[in-house]
Write a protein that holds these residues in place. Structure first.
Motif, PDB file in Angstrom:
ATOM      1  N   UNK A 195       0.851  -1.184   0.000  1.00 37.59           N
ATOM      2  CA  UNK A 195       0.000   0.000   0.000  1.00 37.59           C
ATOM      3  C   UNK A 195       0.889   1.237   0.000  1.00 37.59           C
ATOM      4  N   UNK A 196       0.669   2.106  -0.990  1.00 33.80           N
ATOM      5  CA  UNK A 196       1.422   3.362  -1.076  1.00 33.80           C
ATOM      6  C   UNK A 196       0.428   4.519  -0.977  1.00 33.80           C
ATOM      7  N   UNK A 197       0.501   5.285   0.111  1.00 31.01           N
ATOM      8  CA  UNK A 197      -0.459   6.394   0.289  1.00 31.01           C
ATOM      9  C   UNK A 197      -0.005   7.651  -0.457  1.00 31.01           C
ATOM     10  N   UNK A 198      -0.984   8.471  -0.820  1.00 31.08           N
ATOM     11  CA  UNK A 198      -0.699   9.761  -1.447  1.00 31.08           C
ATOM     12  C   UNK A 198      -1.631  10.813  -0.879  1.00 31.08           C
ATOM     13  N   UNK A 199      -1.164  12.034  -0.882  1.00 36.02           N
ATOM     14  CA  UNK A 199      -2.017  13.149  -0.508  1.00 36.02           C
ATOM     15  C   UNK A 199      -2.414  13.901  -1.775  1.00 36.02           C
ATOM     16  N   UNK A 200      -3.704  14.095  -1.963  1.00 38.79           N
ATOM     17  CA  UNK A 200      -4.183  14.720  -3.192  1.00 38.79           C
ATOM     18  C   UNK A 200      -5.461  15.498  -2.887  1.00 38.79           C
ATOM     19  N   UNK A 201      -5.491  16.733  -3.322  1.00 34.70           N
ATOM     20  CA  UNK A 201      -6.689  17.561  -3.173  1.00 34.70           C
ATOM     21  C   UNK A 201      -7.622  17.224  -4.329  1.00 34.70           C
ATOM     22  N   UNK A 202      -8.419  16.169  -4.138  1.00 35.41           N
ATOM     23  CA  UNK A 202      -9.147  15.548  -5.252  1.00 35.41           C
ATOM     24  C   UNK A 202     -10.532  16.122  -5.494  1.00 35.41           C
ATOM     25  N   UNK A 203     -10.981  17.037  -4.654  1.00 38.78           N
ATOM     26  CA  UNK A 203     -12.316  17.605  -4.857  1.00 38.78           C
ATOM     27  C   UNK A 203     -12.281  18.599  -6.015  1.00 38.78           C
ATOM     28  N   UNK A 204     -13.224  18.414  -6.937  1.00 39.41           N
ATOM     29  CA  UNK A 204     -13.334  19.276  -8.111  1.00 39.41           C
ATOM     30  C   UNK A 204     -14.662  20.005  -8.044  1.00 39.41           C
ATOM     31  N   UNK A 205     -14.631  21.296  -8.210  1.00 38.71           N
ATOM     32  CA  UNK A 205     -15.851  22.093  -8.126  1.00 38.71           C
ATOM     33  C   UNK A 205     -16.852  21.650  -9.188  1.00 38.71           C
ATOM     34  N   UNK A 206     -18.063  21.383  -8.760  1.00 35.62           N
ATOM     35  CA  UNK A 206     -19.125  20.977  -9.685  1.00 35.62           C
ATOM     36  C   UNK A 206     -19.140  19.504 -10.014  1.00 35.62           C
ATOM     37  N   UNK A 207     -18.236  18.717  -9.418  1.00 33.64           N
ATOM     38  CA  UNK A 207     -18.174  17.282  -9.707  1.00 33.64           C
ATOM     39  C   UNK A 207     -18.295  16.492  -8.407  1.00 33.64           C
ATOM     40  N   UNK A 209     -17.195  13.332  -8.301  1.00 37.32           N
ATOM     41  CA  UNK A 209     -16.182  12.294  -8.425  1.00 37.32           C
ATOM     42  C   UNK A 209     -14.814  12.886  -8.100  1.00 37.32           C
ATOM     43  N   UNK A 210     -13.951  12.139  -7.418  1.00 36.63           N
ATOM     44  CA  UNK A 210     -12.626  12.663  -7.070  1.00 36.63           C
ATOM     45  C   UNK A 210     -11.685  12.648  -8.268  1.00 36.63           C
ATOM     46  N   UNK A 211     -10.758  13.578  -8.249  1.00 37.78           N
ATOM     47  CA  UNK A 211      -9.668  13.594  -9.233  1.00 37.78           C
ATOM     48  C   UNK A 211      -8.400  13.115  -8.521  1.00 37.78           C
ATOM     49  N   UNK A 212      -8.132  11.802  -8.669  1.00 39.18           N
ATOM     50  CA  UNK A 212      -7.034  11.202  -7.909  1.00 39.18           C
ATOM     51  C   UNK A 212      -5.663  11.581  -8.440  1.00 39.18           C
ATOM     52  N   UNK A 213      -5.604  12.294  -9.549  1.00 38.49           N
ATOM     53  CA  UNK A 213      -4.314  12.622 -10.163  1.00 38.49           C
ATOM     54  C   UNK A 213      -4.014  14.114 -10.080  1.00 38.49           C
ATOM     55  N   UNK A 214      -4.745  14.825  -9.223  1.00 43.83           N
ATOM     56  CA  UNK A 214      -4.463  16.245  -9.030  1.00 43.83           C
ATOM     57  C   UNK A 214      -3.083  16.410  -8.398  1.00 43.83           C
ATOM     58  N   UNK A 215      -2.425  17.496  -8.731  1.00 44.54           N
ATOM     59  CA  UNK A 215      -1.043  17.696  -8.282  1.00 44.54           C
ATOM     60  C   UNK A 215      -0.960  18.369  -6.924  1.00 44.54           C
ATOM     61  N   UNK A 216      -2.052  18.958  -6.450  1.00 47.00           N
ATOM     62  CA  UNK A 216      -2.010  19.694  -5.196  1.00 47.00           C
ATOM     63  C   UNK A 216      -2.219  18.751  -4.000  1.00 47.00           C
ATOM     64  N   UNK A 217      -1.387  18.853  -2.959  1.00 45.13           N
ATOM     65  CA  UNK A 217      -1.615  18.049  -1.749  1.00 45.13           C
ATOM     66  C   UNK A 217      -2.809  18.592  -0.970  1.00 45.13           C
ATOM     67  N   UNK A 218      -3.296  17.768  -0.058  1.00 42.93           N
ATOM     68  CA  UNK A 218      -4.437  18.192   0.753  1.00 42.93           C
ATOM     69  C   UNK A 218      -3.985  18.416   2.183  1.00 42.93           C
ATOM     70  N   UNK A 219      -4.269  19.596   2.704  1.00 43.57           N
ATOM     71  CA  UNK A 219      -3.905  19.957   4.069  1.00 43.57           C
ATOM     72  C   UNK A 219      -5.175  20.199   4.887  1.00 43.57           C
ATOM     73  N   UNK A 220      -5.214  19.628   6.067  1.00 41.68           N
ATOM     74  CA  UNK A 220      -6.344  19.864   6.963  1.00 41.68           C
ATOM     75  C   UNK A 220      -6.195  21.226   7.625  1.00 41.68           C
ATOM     76  N   UNK A 221      -7.210  22.033   7.503  1.00 46.18           N
ATOM     77  CA  UNK A 221      -7.190  23.366   8.109  1.00 46.18           C
ATOM     78  C   UNK A 221      -7.671  23.276   9.550  1.00 46.18           C
ATOM     79  N   UNK A 222      -6.952  23.925  10.435  1.00 44.14           N
ATOM     80  CA  UNK A 222      -7.346  23.958  11.839  1.00 44.14           C
ATOM     81  C   UNK A 222      -8.166  25.196  12.162  1.00 44.14           C
TER      82      UNK A 222
END
Length: 622
Positions: A195-207, A209-222
């Motif tokens: 298992x190889x994990x990745x961080x990806x900001x996969x949410x696409x506006x208006x969709x 379905x996730x975009x698993x190949x997006x280049x931006x990482x996903x950061x949790x906002x506090x």
């Protein structure tokens, strides 16, 4: 030598009809569902370990995706529960030989309050643990020293905190690779899980379905609430590895040369000690015995000196004989438990596919060998001249188990207050107490009466009515100093293996070098016995006859160095951030040191008693 000679004979008749518990193979048809189970989140030992607290996978603060109807707990062995495993079902849908790309698991919502909790766990290098067909999730790595490819079963990272300082990224996409071995065109077996994990900001506006190949990482906002997708991909990879050898890639021994170096170093130490003891016995004691037994009619008086001078004191009743006999009995119990468990591990009965088998066998051996503690304590107490056998029986049965259970119970309370998944459930605690009261304690009582039936060992010389005055002795023969000095060599014979054992216990690394561990244990036993006998001989030569407690303290002296080594390991390999983790580490370290003290002390006392008994039975006392 004898054991190795019988191994081929044992293997021949059992080869076609024997398999280890928990290792039965399963054949999958194409399209058949493969269950994915999740285990607890545990801190990973990379550069340093930051925590000792594990968390349940479905802790509501993580907001992981749950299966329809909620997760279902899987049955586990007693040892697996004690080691902190909490195995549950998951929502992952995987079918044999059916690849999938960017499969959405669920949409998760993490409030800002829980985002800080998750980010802190990412900074502490927490890892997720999947189990597929009995195999743990792993990552393929290369040993930098040997160049060997192996599967690291520590799990995979919850997130990544190296891309942007103080802003960790959550791994919300998992690339799952399943290695399979085809028996024929219709039947397949799982032989590896990566298992190889990745961080990806996969949410696409208006969709939706996730975009698993997006280049931006996903950061949790506090500062605000977070919405994101969990997703995964599955790929099946053919493999030539047969099912029977699928664990070989997991059973990787890091730097085997250092294990061999440690073993050879230990053998040199024990060989040197045995040689020293042999020389002392042959050159010194033999001459003394010959001189003491010589009959010279021309002399009326033959003056004694050295160890023979205290022949009338050496078997005098020591102080606190009841406590000493209880400690010898419980230490002998632990020695037998360790030997049998290591023999089971050496023969391969503790299969890694049978989770928690090591702890289960340890617990079973501790339960069944309660008779050893009763027998050893009874004969020791009778030999020391004790007559309060009822009190001795009660203390042998309950004293040290109560102390050990109290320490473990106190540490378990810290786990409960920290909401750790490793906290032992009440039902498991009740089961262990029932094993103690219903099996171990009655066996200890039976062993005690069996020891009473055999009675005390007969001492070869009588005890004089008036105690001798003890002359001043060198500083290194005093009890505490002798114990610390005597513990150096047994500890030195095992300190390399001790590093790997500590990494396994506290760093979530599996330990499989049981062959090295078994040989190291044998060497430590021999080293402890010879060092103790040698020190006590020097003590007797100094006309100090109070050897009973000295022999136990010297034999258990390695516990001091074990604790000191644990402190060094904490300073160099750990970076514990919470008070609970600190209490857990030093609490368990103290418990291991106490058990080591009992084991080494009983070995030292028993070896010394029979050596002294043999020594004083070889001389003639007028």
């Amino acid at each position: 030598m004898i054991l190795s000679a019988f191994l081929p004979l044992l293997a021949l008749p059992l080869a076609s009809a024997f398999y280890l518990p928990g290792t039965a193979p399963r054949d999958y048809l194409q399209g058949e569902k493969i269950d994915v189970f999740v285990n607890t989140l545990t801190p990973m030992l990379n550069s340093k370990l930051h925590s000792l607290i594990s968390h349940d996978y479905y802790d509501p603060r993580f907001h992981f995706c749950q299966p329809p109807g909620g997760p279902v707990k899987q049955s586990e062995s007693l040892g697996s529960i004690l080691f902190g495993d909490r195995i549950l079902t998951s929502p992952y849908e995987i079918s044999m030989m059916q690849n999938s790309t960017c499969q959405m698991l669920c949409q998760s919502s993490v409030p800002k309050e829980d985002a800080k909790f998750i980010n802190d766990r990412i900074k502490e290098d927490y890892g997720l643990n999947f189990i597929i067909d009995g195999l743990p999730s792993s990552e393929m790595k290369r040993d930098s020293k040997t160049g060997e490819i192996f599967l690291d079963a520590q799990g995979f990272n919850l997130g990544d905190d190296e891309t942007i300082p103080d802003l960790p990224a959550l791994n919300n996409h998992y690339d799952i690779y399943i290695q399979y071995h085809a028996r024929d065109s219709r039947h397949f077996r799982v032989v590896g899980v990566l298992v190889y994990p990745r961080t990806v900001n996969s949410m696409v506006s208006g969709s939706r379905e996730p975009d698993c190949f997006a280049s931006q990482p996903f950061h949790l906002s506090e500062a605000t609430n977070n919405e994101f997708y969990y997703s995964y991909s599955v790929s099946f990879i053919p493999s030539d590895i047969p099912w029977g050898l699928r664990w070989d890639a997991y059973l990787h021994v890091f730097d085997p040369k250092i294990h061999w170096f440690s073993l050879v170093n230990s053998l040199v130490i024990v060989g040197f000690l045995v040689f020293m003891v042999a020389m002392v016995l042959y050159r010194t004691i033999s001459k003394d015995i010959s001189r003491y037994n010589a009959i010279d009619l021309s002399e009326d008086v033959q003056e004694d000196y050295g160890w023979k001078l205290v022949h009338g004191e050496v078997f005098r009743l020591p102080s606190r004989p009841m406590l000493l006999s209880v400690m010898v009995g419980n230490g002998s119990h632990l020695v037998m438990m360790c030997i049998v468990t290591l023999v089971f591990a050496l023969f391969g009965f503790l299969s890694p596919s049978n989770r928690g088998s090591l702890a289960t066998v340890l617990l079973i051996c501790w339960t069944l060998f309660g008779c050893v503690s009763g027998y050893a304590s009874s004969r020791t107490y009778a030999t020391l001249g004790g007559d309060l056998w009822k009190q001795n029986l009660v203390l042998t049965t309950i004293l040290f188990p109560t102390v050990i259970f109290s320490i473990i119970g106190l540490l378990n309370l810290f786990l409960v207050f920290a909401s750790a998944s490793g906290a032992v459930p009440f039902g498991t605690i009740l089961a262990i107490l029932l094993l103690w009261f219903l099996i171990s304690a009655p066996l200890s009582v039976a062993g005690y009466f069996w020891g009473m039936k055999h009675g005390a060992f007969e001492n070869p010389v009588r005890v004089s009515s008036i105690p001798r005055q003890i002359p001043p002795k060198p500083w290194y023969l005093k009890t505490v100093q002798a114990a610390i000095l005597g513990g150096i060599l047994p500890f030195g014979a095992a300190f390399v293996e001790l590093y790997f054992v500590l990494s396994s216990l506290f760093g979530n690394r599996a330990y499989y070098a049981f062959g090295f561990l078994f040989l190291t244990f044998i060497v430590v036993v021999l080293t402890t016995a010879t060092v103790t006998v040698l020190f006590v001989y020097f003590v007797l030569c100094a006309e100090e006859y109070r050897w009973h407690w000295r022999s136990f303290m010297i034999g258990g002296g390695s516990a001091f160095w074990l604790f000191a080594y644990g402190v060094w390991y904490w300073a160099s390999r750990l970076s514990l951030d919470s008070f609970t983790s600190m209490v857990l580490y030093f609490g368990y370290l103290f418990l291991f040191s106490l058990l080591d003290f009992l084991v080494g002390g009983s070995i030292g006392y028993i070896a010394t008693y029979f050596a002294i008994r043999r020594l004083y039975s070889s001389i003639r006392v007028d």
